[in-house]
Design a protein around this motif. Structure first.
Motif, PDB file in Angstrom:
ATOM      1  N   PHE A 205       3.225   6.225   5.163  1.00 12.06           N
ATOM      2  CA  PHE A 205       3.632   5.773   3.834  1.00 12.06           C
ATOM      3  C   PHE A 205       5.111   6.059   3.594  1.00 12.06           C
TER       4      PHE A 205
ATOM      5  N   TYR B 189      -1.792   6.799 -12.873  1.00 14.52           N
ATOM      6  CA  TYR B 189      -2.170   7.215 -11.519  1.00 14.52           C
ATOM      7  C   TYR B 189      -3.639   6.944 -11.236  1.00 14.52           C
TER       8      TYR B 189
ATOM      9  N   THR C 226       2.525   1.620  -3.382  1.00 16.34           N
ATOM     10  CA  THR C 226       1.533   1.986  -4.392  1.00 16.34           C
ATOM     11  C   THR C 226       1.130   3.446  -4.259  1.00 16.34           C
ATOM     12  N   TYR C 227       0.936   3.896  -3.036  1.00 16.37           N
ATOM     13  CA  TYR C 227       0.548   5.291  -2.826  1.00 16.37           C
ATOM     14  C   TYR C 227       1.685   6.232  -3.227  1.00 16.37           C
ATOM     15  N   THR C 228       2.898   5.876  -2.881  1.00 16.43           N
ATOM     16  CA  THR C 228       4.042   6.710  -3.253  1.00 16.43           C
ATOM     17  C   THR C 228       4.194   6.768  -4.772  1.00 16.43           C
TER      18      THR C 228
ATOM     19  N   VAL D 205      -4.915   1.404  -4.568  1.00 17.61           N
ATOM     20  CA  VAL D 205      -4.736   1.814  -3.173  1.00 17.61           C
ATOM     21  C   VAL D 205      -5.958   1.412  -2.356  1.00 17.61           C
TER      22      VAL D 205
ATOM     23  N   ALA E 292      -4.767   4.730  -8.044  1.00 17.66           N
ATOM     24  CA  ALA E 292      -5.723   5.204  -7.036  1.00 17.66           C
ATOM     25  C   ALA E 292      -6.729   4.105  -6.691  1.00 17.66           C
TER      26      ALA E 292
ATOM     27  N   TYR F 291       1.754   6.343  -6.884  1.00 19.21           N
ATOM     28  CA  TYR F 291       0.617   7.153  -7.319  1.00 19.21           C
ATOM     29  C   TYR F 291       0.992   8.643  -7.310  1.00 19.21           C
TER      30      TYR F 291
ATOM     31  N   LEU G 180       0.835  -1.205   0.000  1.00 21.18           N
ATOM     32  CA  LEU G 180       0.000   0.000   0.000  1.00 21.18           C
ATOM     33  C   LEU G 180       0.871   1.256   0.000  1.00 21.18           C
TER      34      LEU G 180
ATOM     35  N   SER H 194       7.424   2.923   2.710  1.00 25.56           N
ATOM     36  CA  SER H 194       7.627   2.744   1.276  1.00 25.56           C
ATOM     37  C   SER H 194       9.088   2.497   0.934  1.00 25.56           C
TER      38      SER H 194
END
Length: 163
Positions: free
Chosen positions: A92, A64, A34-36, A71, A68, A38, A31, A96
């Motif tokens: 995060f 992106y 993935t967020y980083t 995430v 999203a 994104y 997660l 990350s």
């Protein structure tokens, strides 16, 4: 009517507490990655310039947008396993394996950095797949496999821009 306090609210989905803990930890790392990624993809979408502006701008947006959705899917799986999902930028950043960006590179360096970041997410997703497979958690294994397919394809497509 049964009192809520007397109800057994323990997660009972055929996966041991130990395995759910291990899977949730691995998913939390996925997660965070993935967020980083994104954020990196959206940053590049906003700031890309040069002769390939239009194609890269649109491709980064596609990426992106998909990230999203991923995430949300990853966080919901962590919740389904009975754990809370990390949800702050600080968490995060700490979890990350993808470095935060503080500059705006040229368009081909953006592509290069995205290849590296997608490959890092592949490595993280492989850990999730391995742990889920060992725990016989087919649902999380399926999620990890879908992430592997997406990131492998994107890394290949981005790498093709560099050749």
């Amino acid at each position: 009517m049964e009192n809520l306090e007397s109800r057994n609210l323990e997660v009972n989905i055929g996966i041991s507490d130990k395995h759910r803990d291990e899977i949730s930890d691995a998913l939390s790392n996925l997660l965070a990655d993935t967020y980083t990624l994104y954020l990196k993809s959206q940053n590049y979408h906003w700031n890309v310039t040069g002769p390939q502006f239009h194609s890269l701008h649109e491709m980064f947006e596609e990426h992106y947008t998909e990230l999203a959705e991923a995430v949300d899917t990853i966080a919901e799986r962590i919740r389904a396993l009975g754990h809370f999902a990390p949800g702050t930028l600080n968490q995060f950043s700490e979890m990350s394996s993808i470095a935060e960006e503080y500059e705006v590179p040229d368009s081909m360096e953006m592509v290069n950095r995205l290849v590296i970041a997608h490959e890092q997410v592949i490595l993280t997703a492989r850990k999730v797949a391995s742990i889920s497979n060992a725990a016989e958690d087919e649902t999380t294994l399926d999620l990890a496999t879908e992430r592997l397919k997406f990131h492998s394809k994107v890394a290949w497509m981005l790498r093709s821009h560099l050749q």
